[in-house]
Design a protein around this motif. Structure first.
Motif, mmCIF file in Angstrom:
data_model
loop_
_atom_site.group_PDB
_atom_site.id
_atom_site.type_symbol
_atom_site.label_atom_id
_atom_site.label_comp_id
_atom_site.label_asym_id
_atom_site.label_seq_id
_atom_site.Cartn_x
_atom_site.Cartn_y
_atom_site.Cartn_z
ATOM 1 N N TYR A 89 0.826 -1.207 0.000
ATOM 2 C CA TYR A 89 0.000 0.000 0.000
ATOM 3 C C TYR A 89 0.860 1.257 0.000
ATOM 4 O O TYR A 89 1.939 1.269 -0.580
ATOM 5 C CB TYR A 89 -1.008 -0.022 1.148
ATOM 6 C CG TYR A 89 -1.882 -1.255 1.098
ATOM 7 C CD1 TYR A 89 -2.840 -1.408 0.100
ATOM 8 C CD2 TYR A 89 -1.726 -2.285 2.023
ATOM 9 C CE1 TYR A 89 -3.634 -2.555 0.032
ATOM 10 C CE2 TYR A 89 -2.520 -3.422 1.960
ATOM 11 C CZ TYR A 89 -3.472 -3.548 0.972
ATOM 12 O OH TYR A 89 -4.235 -4.673 0.899
ATOM 13 N N ASP A 90 0.392 2.317 0.621
ATOM 14 C CA ASP A 90 1.170 3.552 0.684
ATOM 15 C C ASP A 90 0.967 4.214 2.050
ATOM 16 O O ASP A 90 0.034 3.897 2.771
ATOM 17 C CB ASP A 90 0.821 4.512 -0.467
ATOM 18 C CG ASP A 90 -0.625 4.953 -0.435
ATOM 19 O OD1 ASP A 90 -0.965 5.771 0.439
ATOM 20 O OD2 ASP A 90 -1.414 4.482 -1.275
ATOM 21 N N LYS A 106 0.147 7.359 2.942
ATOM 22 C CA LYS A 106 -0.997 8.244 3.135
ATOM 23 C C LYS A 106 -2.304 7.491 3.343
ATOM 24 O O LYS A 106 -3.051 7.768 4.271
ATOM 25 C CB LYS A 106 -1.118 9.192 1.940
ATOM 26 C CG LYS A 106 -2.209 10.221 2.092
ATOM 27 C CD LYS A 106 -2.237 11.157 0.905
ATOM 28 C CE LYS A 106 -3.346 12.184 1.049
ATOM 29 N NZ LYS A 106 -3.424 13.053 -0.122
ATOM 30 N N SER A 107 -2.601 6.524 2.486
ATOM 31 C CA SER A 107 -3.915 5.879 2.552
ATOM 32 C C SER A 107 -3.978 4.689 3.500
ATOM 33 O O SER A 107 -5.063 4.218 3.803
ATOM 34 C CB SER A 107 -4.355 5.424 1.157
ATOM 35 O OG SER A 107 -3.548 4.356 0.709
ATOM 36 N N LYS A 126 -3.335 5.800 8.863
ATOM 37 C CA LYS A 126 -4.544 5.406 9.582
ATOM 38 C C LYS A 126 -4.240 4.365 10.658
ATOM 39 O O LYS A 126 -5.144 3.730 11.197
ATOM 40 C CB LYS A 126 -5.573 4.855 8.597
ATOM 41 C CG LYS A 126 -6.023 5.881 7.585
ATOM 42 C CD LYS A 126 -6.945 5.286 6.559
ATOM 43 C CE LYS A 126 -7.314 6.338 5.525
ATOM 44 N NZ LYS A 126 -8.159 5.781 4.468
#
Length: 116
Positions: free
Chosen positions: A11-12, A14-15, A19
């Protein structure tokens, strides 16, 4: 590494990692986890890091004793995530026989860890 999930499977920042999500996955007997972590600094402050772990099957992170886990910290950035991905891949390549053994003989691995 042949057929292992691609870098995009991590994933990355930021996203996903912003979280406080944790990536938990496995590949041919090697389980791995990547998460956001806080690292203490000499001045008493903390800085965000990425922390990656690898360990042999058959059990999840929480049930596997720490002494069977390898861990490494990385810069909290996309570049750090790229490096974490390469480290996880390298762990597989460097210990391929160990991971494949854990996959083929999960009960033996669990006994060795003292979990059954």
């Amino acid at each position: 590494m042949e057929n292992m999930n691609s870098r995009s499977s991590f994933y990355d920042i930021k996203s996903f990692y912003n979280k406080n999500a944790k990536l938990k996955a496995s590949y041919k007997g090697m389980r791995y986890q990547v998460e956001q972590a806080a690292a203490g600094q000499e001045d008493g402050s903390t800085v965000k890091k990425l922390k990656a772990y690898v360990w042999p099957e058959p059990f999840c992170f929480e049930k596997t004793p720490d002494k069977y886990k390898q861990t490494m910290e990385f810069e909290y950035s996309e570049k750090g995530l790229d490096t974490a991905y390469k480290w996880v891949c390298g762990c597989y390549v460097d210990n391929q026989e160990k991971w494949e053994h854990a996959m083929k003989f999960p009960l033996e691995s669990a006994k060795k860890m003292g979990l059954i």
